[in-house]
Scaffold this motif. Sequence first.
Motif, mmCIF file in Angstrom:
data_model
loop_
_atom_site.group_PDB
_atom_site.id
_atom_site.type_symbol
_atom_site.label_atom_id
_atom_site.label_comp_id
_atom_site.label_asym_id
_atom_site.label_seq_id
_atom_site.Cartn_x
_atom_site.Cartn_y
_atom_site.Cartn_z
ATOM 1 N N LEU A 1 0.827 -1.205 0.000
ATOM 2 C CA LEU A 1 0.000 0.000 0.000
ATOM 3 C C LEU A 1 0.864 1.259 0.000
ATOM 4 N N ASP A 2 1.914 1.255 0.787
ATOM 5 C CA ASP A 2 2.834 2.399 0.810
ATOM 6 C C ASP A 2 3.506 2.589 -0.548
ATOM 7 N N ARG A 3 3.929 1.498 -1.157
ATOM 8 C CA ARG A 3 4.593 1.579 -2.467
ATOM 9 C C ARG A 3 3.635 2.095 -3.538
ATOM 10 N N ILE A 4 2.414 1.592 -3.532
ATOM 11 C CA ILE A 4 1.426 2.038 -4.518
ATOM 12 C C ILE A 4 1.123 3.517 -4.322
ATOM 13 N N SER A 5 0.976 3.931 -3.078
ATOM 14 C CA SER A 5 0.719 5.331 -2.761
ATOM 15 C C SER A 5 1.843 6.221 -3.285
ATOM 16 N N GLU A 6 3.060 5.801 -3.043
ATOM 17 C CA GLU A 6 4.214 6.572 -3.496
ATOM 18 C C GLU A 6 4.295 6.587 -5.028
ATOM 19 N N TYR A 7 4.119 5.432 -5.653
ATOM 20 C CA TYR A 7 4.251 5.325 -7.103
ATOM 21 C C TYR A 7 3.226 6.197 -7.823
ATOM 22 N N TYR A 8 1.966 6.134 -7.390
ATOM 23 C CA TYR A 8 0.908 6.890 -8.050
ATOM 24 C C TYR A 8 0.732 8.296 -7.481
ATOM 25 N N ARG A 9 1.538 8.618 -6.480
ATOM 26 C CA ARG A 9 1.478 9.941 -5.830
ATOM 27 C C ARG A 9 0.081 10.248 -5.295
ATOM 28 N N VAL A 10 -0.499 9.233 -4.656
ATOM 29 C CA VAL A 10 -1.801 9.371 -4.023
ATOM 30 C C VAL A 10 -1.569 9.352 -2.520
ATOM 31 N N PRO A 11 -1.913 10.436 -1.824
ATOM 32 C CA PRO A 11 -1.711 10.445 -0.368
ATOM 33 C C PRO A 11 -2.460 9.297 0.293
ATOM 34 N N PHE A 12 -1.835 8.670 1.261
ATOM 35 C CA PHE A 12 -2.435 7.510 1.914
ATOM 36 C C PHE A 12 -1.798 7.306 3.281
ATOM 37 N N GLN A 13 -2.614 6.988 4.257
ATOM 38 C CA GLN A 13 -2.107 6.545 5.557
ATOM 39 C C GLN A 13 -3.101 5.552 6.138
ATOM 40 N N LEU A 14 -2.575 4.583 6.848
ATOM 41 C CA LEU A 14 -3.448 3.607 7.483
ATOM 42 C C LEU A 14 -4.261 4.270 8.574
ATOM 43 N N LEU A 15 -5.426 3.726 8.827
ATOM 44 C CA LEU A 15 -6.272 4.247 9.894
ATOM 45 C C LEU A 15 -5.580 4.064 11.235
ATOM 46 N N LYS A 16 -5.811 5.011 12.116
ATOM 47 C CA LYS A 16 -5.207 4.914 13.447
ATOM 48 C C LYS A 16 -5.800 3.762 14.239
ATOM 49 N N ASN A 17 -7.089 3.509 14.040
ATOM 50 C CA ASN A 17 -7.747 2.430 14.762
ATOM 51 C C ASN A 17 -8.566 1.598 13.773
ATOM 52 N N THR A 18 -7.878 0.814 12.982
ATOM 53 C CA THR A 18 -8.513 0.043 11.912
ATOM 54 C C THR A 18 -9.630 -0.849 12.442
ATOM 55 N N GLU A 19 -9.381 -1.540 13.535
ATOM 56 C CA GLU A 19 -10.381 -2.471 14.062
ATOM 57 C C GLU A 19 -11.685 -1.758 14.392
ATOM 58 N N GLU A 20 -11.590 -0.646 15.097
ATOM 59 C CA GLU A 20 -12.804 0.087 15.468
ATOM 60 C C GLU A 20 -13.472 0.720 14.244
ATOM 61 N N ASP A 21 -12.666 1.393 13.409
ATOM 62 C CA ASP A 21 -13.235 2.115 12.276
ATOM 63 C C ASP A 21 -13.860 1.195 11.238
ATOM 64 N N PHE A 22 -13.230 0.070 10.950
ATOM 65 C CA PHE A 22 -13.762 -0.821 9.918
ATOM 66 C C PHE A 22 -14.743 -1.846 10.446
ATOM 67 N N PHE A 23 -14.475 -2.400 11.608
ATOM 68 C CA PHE A 23 -15.284 -3.523 12.056
ATOM 69 C C PHE A 23 -16.375 -3.132 13.048
ATOM 70 N N ALA A 24 -16.127 -2.153 13.881
ATOM 71 C CA ALA A 24 -17.154 -1.741 14.839
ATOM 72 C C ALA A 24 -18.083 -0.687 14.211
ATOM 73 N N LYS A 25 -17.500 0.377 13.662
ATOM 74 C CA LYS A 25 -18.311 1.454 13.088
ATOM 75 C C LYS A 25 -18.730 1.143 11.659
ATOM 76 N N GLY A 26 -17.821 0.634 10.878
ATOM 77 C CA GLY A 26 -18.117 0.247 9.509
ATOM 78 C C GLY A 26 -18.257 1.416 8.552
ATOM 79 N N SER A 27 -18.602 1.079 7.331
ATOM 80 C CA SER A 27 -18.743 2.085 6.279
ATOM 81 C C SER A 27 -20.092 1.994 5.574
ATOM 82 N N VAL A 28 -21.059 1.345 6.210
ATOM 83 C CA VAL A 28 -22.358 1.149 5.565
ATOM 84 C C VAL A 28 -23.034 2.479 5.231
ATOM 85 N N LYS A 29 -22.962 3.447 6.130
ATOM 86 C CA LYS A 29 -23.595 4.747 5.842
ATOM 87 C C LYS A 29 -22.986 5.369 4.591
#
Length: 147
Positions: free
Chosen positions: A5-33
């Motif tokens: 992910l870091d390499r792809i971000s750098e190669y395509y010059r797309v800003p990217f950073q991993l979530l600070k709390n992936t478990e909570e943000d993706f699995f508890a809160k989710g993205s359904v909304k």
Amino acid sequence: MFLDLDRISEYYRVPFQLLKNTEEDFFAKGSVKAQRLLTYVQKESPEHLNGLLDEIFKRIWVDNVDISENKSLREACEAAGLSSIESSNALNEINHQSVKEELKKGTSYAIECEVFGTATYILHKNGRWNGRTCCLVLIEYSSLLII
């Protein structure tokens, strides 16, 4: 995967950073909304879809903003060019059964196309799915379903 992910971000010059709390943000809160919002906008205001996709992407992967909150989604809508009234209407509509069913239909189609766990474009040639998914969009293809 994280190094990729870091390499792809750098190669395509797309800003990217991993979530600070992936478990909570993706699995508890989710993205359904956010998914329902995109489903609604794709149908009712397609001219704003790409801008909204960009805004939601930035909120998640660049600015690390919670997309499960209505305030955050409203800000994304308005940054994408929807008026305040249009943004409010869209957020009210995401709880309607018709939007939920449309998202389920799109999700079922993604499963049928063997999409898993990544932003994916399903390419159609001459109106038919060609049996593959990929992340490159070719001009020769006649239609595109964003999932």
